[in-house]
Design a protein around this motif. Structure first.
Motif, short mmCIF file in Angstrom:
data_model
loop_
_atom_site.label_atom_id
_atom_site.label_comp_id
_atom_site.label_asym_id
_atom_site.label_seq_id
_atom_site.Cartn_x
_atom_site.Cartn_y
_atom_site.Cartn_z
N ALA A 49 0.83 -1.21 0.00
CA ALA A 49 0.00 0.00 0.00
C ALA A 49 0.86 1.25 0.00
CB ALA A 49 -0.93 0.00 1.21
N SER A 50 1.94 1.22 0.76
CA SER A 50 2.86 2.36 0.80
C SER A 50 3.52 2.58 -0.56
CB SER A 50 3.92 2.12 1.88
OG SER A 50 4.91 3.10 1.82
N GLN A 51 3.95 1.49 -1.18
CA GLN A 51 4.59 1.59 -2.49
C GLN A 51 3.59 2.10 -3.53
OE1 GLN A 51 6.30 -2.05 -3.91
NE2 GLN A 51 7.37 -1.05 -5.56
N VAL A 52 2.37 1.61 -3.48
CA VAL A 52 1.34 2.06 -4.43
C VAL A 52 1.09 3.55 -4.25
CG1 VAL A 52 -1.12 1.89 -4.97
CG2 VAL A 52 0.24 -0.18 -4.77
N GLN A 53 1.04 4.01 -3.01
CA GLN A 53 0.81 5.43 -2.75
C GLN A 53 1.95 6.28 -3.31
OE1 GLN A 53 -1.98 6.83 -1.51
NE2 GLN A 53 -1.02 8.72 -2.14
N ARG A 54 3.19 5.82 -3.11
CA ARG A 54 4.34 6.56 -3.66
C ARG A 54 4.26 6.63 -5.18
NH1 ARG A 54 7.47 3.43 -0.03
NH2 ARG A 54 8.21 2.23 -1.80
N LEU A 55 3.91 5.51 -5.81
CA LEU A 55 3.81 5.50 -7.27
C LEU A 55 2.68 6.40 -7.77
CD1 LEU A 55 4.45 1.71 -7.98
CD2 LEU A 55 5.99 3.62 -8.43
#
Length: 103
Positions: A49-55
């Motif tokens: 979820a954190s990686q998706v938000q950064r992307l």
């Protein structure tokens, strides 16, 4: 034959509690494995979820650059190339803006 009945009773009398203790231990181990797996899965989900938000944030920035400054960026790049000295001008690759505008 009558002598075997007390021996069998003693063996079963000792074996049944040992099996019950072993089964309870196996149940606890299985519960601990489930909890560990659930915690690891939750941690992985949080990382994703954190990686998706950064992307998503990066895509928003790129969209803003493209929509707000689309052709202006190409003009600025060409302006920077025009300001270089003559010996550096040969080192670069010129943009073909006329071709991009016709496409």
């Amino acid at each position: 034959m009558g002598e075997l009945i007390p021996i069998v009773a003693i063996i079963f009398g000792c074996t049944i509690p040992m099996v019950a203790i072993w089964a309870k231990h196996k149940e606890k181990v299985a519960a601990m494995q489930v909890n560990t797996t659930a915690a690891a899965t939750a941690e992985k989900a949080a990382q994703y979820a954190s990686q998706v938000q950064r992307l998503e944030d990066r895509v928003q920035v790129l969209e803003r650059i493209v929509t707000d400054k689309g052709y202006d960026v190409a003009t600025q790049i060409e302006a920077l190339r025009d300001t270089r000295t003559a010996d550096q001008a040969d080192a670069g690759v010129p943009l073909d803006l006329a071709r991009k505008e016709n496409v």
